[in-house]
Design a protein around this motif. Sequence first.
Motif, PDB file in Angstrom:
ATOM      1  N   GLU A  87       0.827  -1.201   0.000  1.00  0.00           N
ATOM      2  CA  GLU A  87       0.000   0.000   0.000  1.00  0.00           C
ATOM      3  C   GLU A  87       0.865   1.256   0.000  1.00  0.00           C
ATOM      4  N   GLU A  91       1.261   4.119  -3.103  1.00  0.00           N
ATOM      5  CA  GLU A  91       1.116   5.556  -2.855  1.00  0.00           C
ATOM      6  C   GLU A  91       2.391   6.313  -3.210  1.00  0.00           C
ATOM      7  N   ARG A  94       2.743   6.711  -6.909  1.00  0.00           N
ATOM      8  CA  ARG A  94       1.807   7.748  -7.357  1.00  0.00           C
ATOM      9  C   ARG A  94       2.371   9.139  -7.082  1.00  0.00           C
TER      10      ARG A  94
END
Length: 118
Positions: A87, A91, A94
Amino acid sequence: MPWEMDAARFDALVDEALDAIPDELAALVHNVVVLVADEPPPEEADDLLGLYEGVALTERGLNEGGALPDRIFLFRRPLMDYCDSLEQLVEEIRVTVVHEIAHHFGIDDDRLHALGYG
């Protein structure tokens, strides 16, 4: 603790981050290629997550046509080392993609840090 992911899966996460860029913004990105490298170049910091190489749109003159594409690099090993979970990696990829694309638009590191993309 360091963990691993194969290159194909990492590349797929980069593709997902690129696909998540709003169409209105993506339409403004021209002549840019996004590449994944395992490590940053030797002259850069070992923990560098991404790098924009090119001339920002705000700096271009009228004679920029026909130039080689600008390049955005994402560095797999530093990104993997920086993150403790899938996770977090998703992120951080991104954030790094947005950060480097922002450089294409002439946004500097200070402004990106102020916006939370640092």
